[in-house]
Scaffold this motif. Structure first.
Motif, PDB file in Angstrom:
ATOM      1  N   PRO A  41       0.762  -1.217  -0.024  1.00 54.94           N
ATOM      2  CA  PRO A  41      -0.029   0.100   0.053  1.00 54.94           C
ATOM      3  C   PRO A  41       0.778   1.197  -0.095  1.00 54.94           C
ATOM      4  N   GLY A  42       0.728   1.979  -1.143  1.00 55.58           N
ATOM      5  CA  GLY A  42       1.628   3.197  -1.174  1.00 55.58           C
ATOM      6  C   GLY A  42       2.896   3.091  -1.561  1.00 55.58           C
ATOM      7  N   VAL A  43       3.414   1.939  -1.826  1.00 55.10           N
ATOM      8  CA  VAL A  43       4.873   1.807  -2.050  1.00 55.10           C
ATOM      9  C   VAL A  43       5.346   2.623  -3.487  1.00 55.10           C
ATOM     10  N   SER A  44       6.479   3.191  -3.369  1.00 58.96           N
ATOM     11  CA  SER A  44       7.100   3.898  -4.387  1.00 58.96           C
ATOM     12  C   SER A  44       8.445   3.658  -4.173  1.00 58.96           C
ATOM     13  N   ALA A  45       9.230   4.118  -5.368  1.00 59.70           N
ATOM     14  CA  ALA A  45      10.724   4.332  -5.465  1.00 59.70           C
ATOM     15  C   ALA A  45      11.155   5.011  -4.024  1.00 59.70           C
ATOM     16  N   GLU A  46      10.800   6.342  -3.949  1.00 57.77           N
ATOM     17  CA  GLU A  46      11.107   7.190  -2.912  1.00 57.77           C
ATOM     18  C   GLU A  46      10.765   6.545  -1.619  1.00 57.77           C
ATOM     19  N   THR A  47       9.498   5.906  -1.341  1.00 61.80           N
ATOM     20  CA  THR A  47       9.443   5.259   0.128  1.00 61.80           C
ATOM     21  C   THR A  47      10.291   4.075   0.393  1.00 61.80           C
ATOM     22  N   GLU A  48      10.600   3.662  -0.777  1.00 67.33           N
ATOM     23  CA  GLU A  48      11.588   2.363  -0.499  1.00 67.33           C
ATOM     24  C   GLU A  48      13.107   2.875  -0.464  1.00 67.33           C
ATOM     25  N   TRP A  49      13.452   3.479  -1.405  1.00 66.19           N
ATOM     26  CA  TRP A  49      14.987   3.561  -1.498  1.00 66.19           C
ATOM     27  C   TRP A  49      15.610   5.068  -0.933  1.00 66.19           C
ATOM     28  N   HIS A  50      14.790   5.937  -0.191  1.00 69.11           N
ATOM     29  CA  HIS A  50      15.439   7.245  -0.034  1.00 69.11           C
ATOM     30  C   HIS A  50      16.503   7.168   0.775  1.00 69.11           C
ATOM     31  N   ARG A  51      16.858   6.159   1.595  1.00 70.75           N
ATOM     32  CA  ARG A  51      18.035   6.251   2.552  1.00 70.75           C
ATOM     33  C   ARG A  51      19.177   5.679   1.705  1.00 70.75           C
ATOM     34  N   LEU A  52      18.929   4.626   0.982  1.00 69.01           N
ATOM     35  CA  LEU A  52      20.062   4.035   0.146  1.00 69.01           C
ATOM     36  C   LEU A  52      20.611   4.579  -1.077  1.00 69.01           C
ATOM     37  N   ILE A  53      19.638   5.538  -1.705  1.00 74.35           N
ATOM     38  CA  ILE A  53      20.157   6.109  -3.009  1.00 74.35           C
ATOM     39  C   ILE A  53      21.416   6.979  -2.763  1.00 74.35           C
ATOM     40  N   PRO A  54      21.116   7.959  -1.689  1.00 76.27           N
ATOM     41  CA  PRO A  54      22.365   8.808  -1.407  1.00 76.27           C
ATOM     42  C   PRO A  54      23.664   8.100  -0.955  1.00 76.27           C
ATOM     43  N   LEU A  55      23.547   6.912  -0.346  1.00 80.23           N
ATOM     44  CA  LEU A  55      24.817   6.009  -0.204  1.00 80.23           C
ATOM     45  C   LEU A  55      25.346   5.551  -1.336  1.00 80.23           C
ATOM     46  N   LEU A  56      24.562   5.160  -2.384  1.00 78.56           N
ATOM     47  CA  LEU A  56      25.149   4.603  -3.575  1.00 78.56           C
ATOM     48  C   LEU A  56      25.584   5.811  -4.607  1.00 78.56           C
ATOM     49  N   SER A  57      25.013   6.932  -4.460  1.00 77.29           N
ATOM     50  CA  SER A  57      25.778   7.792  -5.217  1.00 77.29           C
ATOM     51  C   SER A  57      27.038   8.480  -4.802  1.00 77.29           C
ATOM     52  N   ALA A  58      27.146   8.440  -3.444  1.00 79.24           N
ATOM     53  CA  ALA A  58      28.278   9.064  -2.910  1.00 79.24           C
ATOM     54  C   ALA A  58      29.243   8.082  -3.049  1.00 79.24           C
ATOM     55  N   ALA A  59      28.870   6.768  -3.221  1.00 76.97           N
ATOM     56  CA  ALA A  59      30.008   5.668  -3.602  1.00 76.97           C
ATOM     57  C   ALA A  59      30.540   5.522  -4.894  1.00 76.97           C
ATOM     58  N   GLY A  60      30.033   6.336  -5.660  1.00 82.42           N
ATOM     59  CA  GLY A  60      30.318   6.502  -7.160  1.00 82.42           C
ATOM     60  C   GLY A  60      29.563   5.909  -8.227  1.00 82.42           C
ATOM     61  N   TYR A  61      27.991   5.703  -8.003  1.00 77.68           N
ATOM     62  CA  TYR A  61      27.161   4.953  -8.818  1.00 77.68           C
ATOM     63  C   TYR A  61      26.301   6.180  -9.339  1.00 77.68           C
ATOM     64  N   ARG A  62      25.681   6.005 -10.533  1.00 83.50           N
ATOM     65  CA  ARG A  62      24.475   6.471 -10.941  1.00 83.50           C
ATOM     66  C   ARG A  62      23.388   5.633 -10.588  1.00 83.50           C
ATOM     67  N   VAL A  63      22.359   6.081 -10.094  1.00 79.22           N
ATOM     68  CA  VAL A  63      20.986   5.404  -9.500  1.00 79.22           C
ATOM     69  C   VAL A  63      20.077   5.690 -10.130  1.00 79.22           C
ATOM     70  N   PHE A  64      19.080   4.749 -10.636  1.00 77.51           N
ATOM     71  CA  PHE A  64      17.895   5.042 -11.337  1.00 77.51           C
ATOM     72  C   PHE A  64      16.898   4.114 -10.437  1.00 77.51           C
ATOM     73  N   ALA A  65      15.557   4.733 -10.052  1.00 74.97           N
ATOM     74  CA  ALA A  65      14.859   3.979  -9.374  1.00 74.97           C
ATOM     75  C   ALA A  65      13.340   4.212 -10.074  1.00 74.97           C
ATOM     76  N   PRO A  66      12.691   3.579 -10.821  1.00 66.38           N
ATOM     77  CA  PRO A  66      11.737   3.684 -11.322  1.00 66.38           C
ATOM     78  C   PRO A  66      10.142   3.452 -10.281  1.00 66.38           C
ATOM     79  N   ASP A  67       9.159   4.178 -10.403  1.00 67.59           N
ATOM     80  CA  ASP A  67       8.043   3.568  -9.793  1.00 67.59           C
ATOM     81  C   ASP A  67       7.472   2.352 -10.710  1.00 67.59           C
TER      82      ASP A  67
END
Length: 316
Positions: A41-67
Motif C-alpha cells: 500500500p503506497g509503495v514507491s521508489a522514494e518510500t523504499e529507497w530514499h535512504r539507500l540512494i544517497p549512499l550509492l551515489s556518494a560511492a560513485g554510482y549513477r542510480v535510477f529507481a522507477p516507480d
C-alpha cells in the motif's frame, strides 16, 4: 521529498509515462544501478529507497529507481495497468532501460522487486552486470518454496493512513523507522486516481497463475535461476516477519553459489531501517563488478557512514 540526495524525473518507457528517482556522483559518470521496489500500500521508489540512494551515489554510482506499474507516480491510465502481472512489470523495466539508453546495469530489488530483478536478468542477461536480491516471498514462490502467489486486491483497510502504518510496522523490526513522513508519502501515492484499478488488474491476473500451467511455468524460475551466470548476492533481515529467515535459508540451499547475508536487527524493509548495513554488504559486491571504482569499500557500516553520510545530511 523524504530527504536530499536525489531528484525526480519522468520518461516515456514504451507507452507509459514513468516517474523515477535519479542520483549521480559529483563530477563522475559512474556505473548505473537500477533499484526495483516491491509491492504494498503506497509503495514507491522514494518510500523504499530514499535512504539507500544517497549512499550509492556518494560511492560513485549513477542510480535510477522507477516507480513500478500501478505504484508511486508512474502513469495509471488503463493502458499502464499490469494486466500480465509480474511480467508486465519486467517488460516495463526493460522499456525503462531502453528509454534511458542504459545498456549495462547493476540491479537491486527488494521483495517483489527481487523477483522482477531476477526475471529481468533471465530475460535480458547481456544487460545485467550483477544482481542483488533482498528478502522476497515472490522469489521464493518462483523457486517453488511454498505455493504460487495468488495476490489479492488490497483490502479497504489498507487504503488508509492507519492501514499503511500497520503494514509498515509489520515490515520493520524497529518501529522508529515508521515515521509520519513515510506514512504520508505512501498515502499520497496510494490516493492517486487509477491506483485501485491497477492493483485490481494485477491481482486478477495473479489469481489465474496456479490454475494455468502455461502461466505458472512462465512465472517459475527454479529450473533457470540456479544456472544464471550473472553474479548474485542476497540480503535478508534476521527479524523479517513477512519473508522469514527460514525461507531465506531454503532459498540459499537452492542457490548454493550465491552469498547470503542475514542482517541483525532488520525486518523485511532492511534497506529502509538498516541502510548502512545493507550498503556495507552491497557496495563491495558492486565494486567487484565495477573495477573502475576504487578503492573497494570495507564491509563495515562505519566505513560506509564516513563515505556517504556526512553529519549535515538530513535523515529520516
Amino acid at each position: 521529498m523524504l530527504r536530499a540526495g536525489y531528484e525526480e524525473a519522468w520518461v516515456r518507457a514504451g507507452a507509459v509515462r514513468t516517474h523515477y528517482l535519479q542520483a549521480a556522483p559529483k563530477g563522475a559518470d559512474g556505473p548505473a544501478v537500477l533499484l526495483l521496489h516491491g509491492r504494498g500500500p503506497g509503495v514507491s521508489a522514494e518510500t523504499e529507497w530514499h535512504r539507500l540512494i544517497p549512499l550509492l551515489s556518494a560511492a560513485g554510482y549513477r542510480v535510477f529507481a522507477p516507480d513500478q506499474l500501478g505504484h508511486g507516480y508512474t502513469e495509471t491510465q488503463a493502458h499502464a495497468w499490469p494486466r500480465q502481472g509480474h511480467q508486465s512489470m519486467v517488460d516495463h523495466n526493460r522499456a525503462f532501460l531502453d528509454a534511458l539508453g542504459l545498456d549495462s546495469v547493476l540491479v537491486l530489488g527488494n521483495s517483489m522487486g527481487a523477483y522482477l530483478a531476477a526475471k529481468l536478468a533471465l530475460d535480458d542477461p547481456a544487460r545485467i552486470r550483477g544482481l542483488a536480491l533482498i528478502a522476497s516471498l515472490t522469489l521464493a514462490a518462483a523457486m517453488e518454496i511454498g505455493p504460487p502467489p495468488g495476490a489479492q486486491a488490497l483490502p479497504d483497510a489498507a487504503w488508509t493512513r492507519d492501514g499503511i502504518r500497520r503494514a509498515l510496522l509489520l515490515q520493520c523490526h524497529n518501529p522508529a523507522a515508521v515515521t509520519d513522513a513515510l506514512v504520508e508519502a505512501r498515502f499520497a501515492a496510494l490516493s492517486r486516481d487509477g491506483v485501485r484499478q491497477a492493483n485490481a488488474a494485477f491481482a486478477a491476473f495473479q489469481s489465474r497463475i496456479a490454475g494455468d500451467p502455461e502461466l505458472l511455468q512462465r512465472f517459475l524460475l527454479r529450473r533457470r535461476l540456479p544456472h544464471l551466470s550473472t553474479p548474485m548476492l542476497a540480503l535478508w533481515g534476521e527479524q523479517d516477519r513477512i519473508a522469514s529467515p527460514a525461507i531465506g535459508r531454503q532459498l540459499q540451499a537452492l542457490l548454493p553459489g550465491v552469498p547470503f547475508h542475514f542482517l541483525p536487527d532488520a525486518g523485511h524493509l532492511c534497506h529502509l531501517e538498516q541502510a548502512l548495513q545493507v550498503a556495507a554488504r552491497l557496495l563491495p559486491f558492486f565494486h567487484d563488478l565495477a573495477p573502475s571504482l576504487a578503492p573497494r569499500p570495507s564491509a563495515s557500516p562505519s566505513v560506509v557512514l564516513a563515505l556517504a553520510e556526512p553529519p549535515n545530511r538530513p535523515t529520516t
